[in-house]
Write a protein that holds these residues in place. Structure first.
Motif, mmCIF file in Angstrom:
data_model
loop_
_atom_site.group_PDB
_atom_site.id
_atom_site.type_symbol
_atom_site.label_atom_id
_atom_site.label_comp_id
_atom_site.label_asym_id
_atom_site.label_seq_id
_atom_site.Cartn_x
_atom_site.Cartn_y
_atom_site.Cartn_z
ATOM 1 N N ASP A 127 4.733 -11.738 3.026
ATOM 2 C CA ASP A 127 5.748 -10.830 3.563
ATOM 3 C C ASP A 127 5.124 -9.641 4.290
ATOM 4 O O ASP A 127 5.614 -9.224 5.346
ATOM 5 C CB ASP A 127 6.677 -10.325 2.459
ATOM 6 C CG ASP A 127 7.709 -11.353 2.026
ATOM 7 O OD1 ASP A 127 7.752 -12.458 2.615
ATOM 8 O OD2 ASP A 127 8.486 -11.048 1.084
ATOM 9 N N ASN A 140 3.871 -10.831 7.579
ATOM 10 C CA ASN A 140 4.988 -11.095 8.495
ATOM 11 C C ASN A 140 5.525 -9.797 9.082
ATOM 12 O O ASN A 140 5.811 -9.724 10.282
ATOM 13 C CB ASN A 140 6.100 -11.857 7.780
ATOM 14 C CG ASN A 140 5.708 -13.280 7.471
ATOM 15 O OD1 ASN A 140 4.824 -13.848 8.097
ATOM 16 N ND2 ASN A 140 6.352 -13.870 6.477
ATOM 17 N N PRO A 188 4.931 -16.997 -5.661
ATOM 18 C CA PRO A 188 6.164 -16.342 -5.230
ATOM 19 C C PRO A 188 6.340 -16.425 -3.714
ATOM 20 O O PRO A 188 5.354 -16.440 -2.963
ATOM 21 C CB PRO A 188 5.980 -14.897 -5.691
ATOM 22 C CG PRO A 188 4.508 -14.702 -5.711
ATOM 23 C CD PRO A 188 3.931 -16.036 -6.127
ATOM 24 N N ALA A 243 6.359 -10.736 -9.249
ATOM 25 C CA ALA A 243 6.104 -12.181 -9.299
ATOM 26 C C ALA A 243 6.400 -12.743 -10.683
ATOM 27 O O ALA A 243 5.970 -12.199 -11.692
ATOM 28 C CB ALA A 243 4.660 -12.475 -8.919
ATOM 29 N N GLU A 265 -3.378 -8.470 4.728
ATOM 30 C CA GLU A 265 -2.696 -8.722 3.462
ATOM 31 C C GLU A 265 -3.647 -9.363 2.462
ATOM 32 O O GLU A 265 -3.635 -9.025 1.275
ATOM 33 C CB GLU A 265 -1.452 -9.597 3.648
ATOM 34 C CG GLU A 265 -0.736 -9.801 2.326
ATOM 35 C CD GLU A 265 0.598 -10.506 2.396
ATOM 36 O OE1 GLU A 265 1.064 -10.958 1.317
ATOM 37 O OE2 GLU A 265 1.201 -10.622 3.485
ATOM 38 N N CYS A 296 5.268 -7.344 -4.347
ATOM 39 C CA CYS A 296 5.256 -8.798 -4.559
ATOM 40 C C CYS A 296 4.541 -9.117 -5.858
ATOM 41 O O CYS A 296 5.046 -9.878 -6.690
ATOM 42 C CB CYS A 296 4.582 -9.482 -3.376
ATOM 43 S SG CYS A 296 4.468 -11.283 -3.515
ATOM 44 N N THR A 307 4.102 -3.320 0.082
ATOM 45 C CA THR A 307 4.817 -4.600 0.108
ATOM 46 C C THR A 307 4.080 -5.631 -0.737
ATOM 47 O O THR A 307 4.695 -6.392 -1.491
ATOM 48 C CB THR A 307 4.959 -5.100 1.558
ATOM 49 O OG1 THR A 307 5.651 -4.106 2.328
ATOM 50 C CG2 THR A 307 5.725 -6.413 1.627
ATOM 51 N N CYS A 328 7.221 -14.226 -1.791
ATOM 52 C CA CYS A 328 6.882 -12.969 -1.116
ATOM 53 C C CYS A 328 5.433 -12.905 -0.633
ATOM 54 O O CYS A 328 5.071 -11.988 0.109
ATOM 55 C CB CYS A 328 7.194 -11.780 -2.012
ATOM 56 S SG CYS A 328 6.372 -11.829 -3.624
#
Length: 154
Positions: free
Chosen positions: A45, A48, A40, A35, A69, A31, A27, A42
């Motif tokens: 994300d 999340n 961006p 971008a 992340e 992103c 993910t 994202c």
């Protein structure tokens, strides 16, 4: 310095296992690959999605997801830095590459100090780890994208 920041964040609540909940690095890479600018929508994300997993919605889980992340973005940042430095060595030699090194060291100090400030501002609340982790994630992702753009200048 990064290790000190993460250690401080982890020390506040213990060391949550990043394996459960976990961040999908694909993910983050999607992103990065998609971008169009350095901010961006994202970014975050993967964190999340991680927070939707069992244990991800707690303060510890949210912090672990944000830090997970951020670690993927940090790996991307390091690869982008190496690429940009190699390109600058080819284009302008050691002086340009050394200037990037100085800029990167200064940027790391700024990121760590800025996110440390956020952490200190919220020192009386458990939200401090979440806010500081979010700061670290966003700044790291944006810098990775800045370095990508720098490495792609012709």
């Amino acid at each position: 310095m990064k290790q000190m920041m993460i250690a401080a964040l982890m020390a506040a609540f213990g060391s949550p296992a990043l394996a459960d909940p976990s961040v999908d690095p694909n993910t983050v890479h999607a992103c990065f690959d998609g971008a169009k600018d350095t901010h961006p929508a994202c970014i975050g994300d993967a964190a999340n999605a991680c927070q939707a997993q069992p244990g991800g919605a707690t303060t510890l889980g949210i912090s672990a997801c944000l830090q997970g992340e951020a670690q993927v973005w940090d790996d991307i940042l390091n690869a982008q830095y190496k690429g940009a430095r190699a390109q600058l060595l080819e284009q302008g030699g050691t002086p340009l590459a050394d200037q990037l090194l100085d800029a990167q060291r200064t940027w790391i100090a700024f990121r760590d100090a800025d996110c440390g400030l956020v952490y200190s501002i919220w020192a009386d609340g458990s939200i401090r780890t979440v806010i500081a982790s979010s700061c670290y994630l966003n700044k790291t992702a944006q810098r990775a994208l800045e370095l990508h753009n720098l490495g792609n200048m012709e």
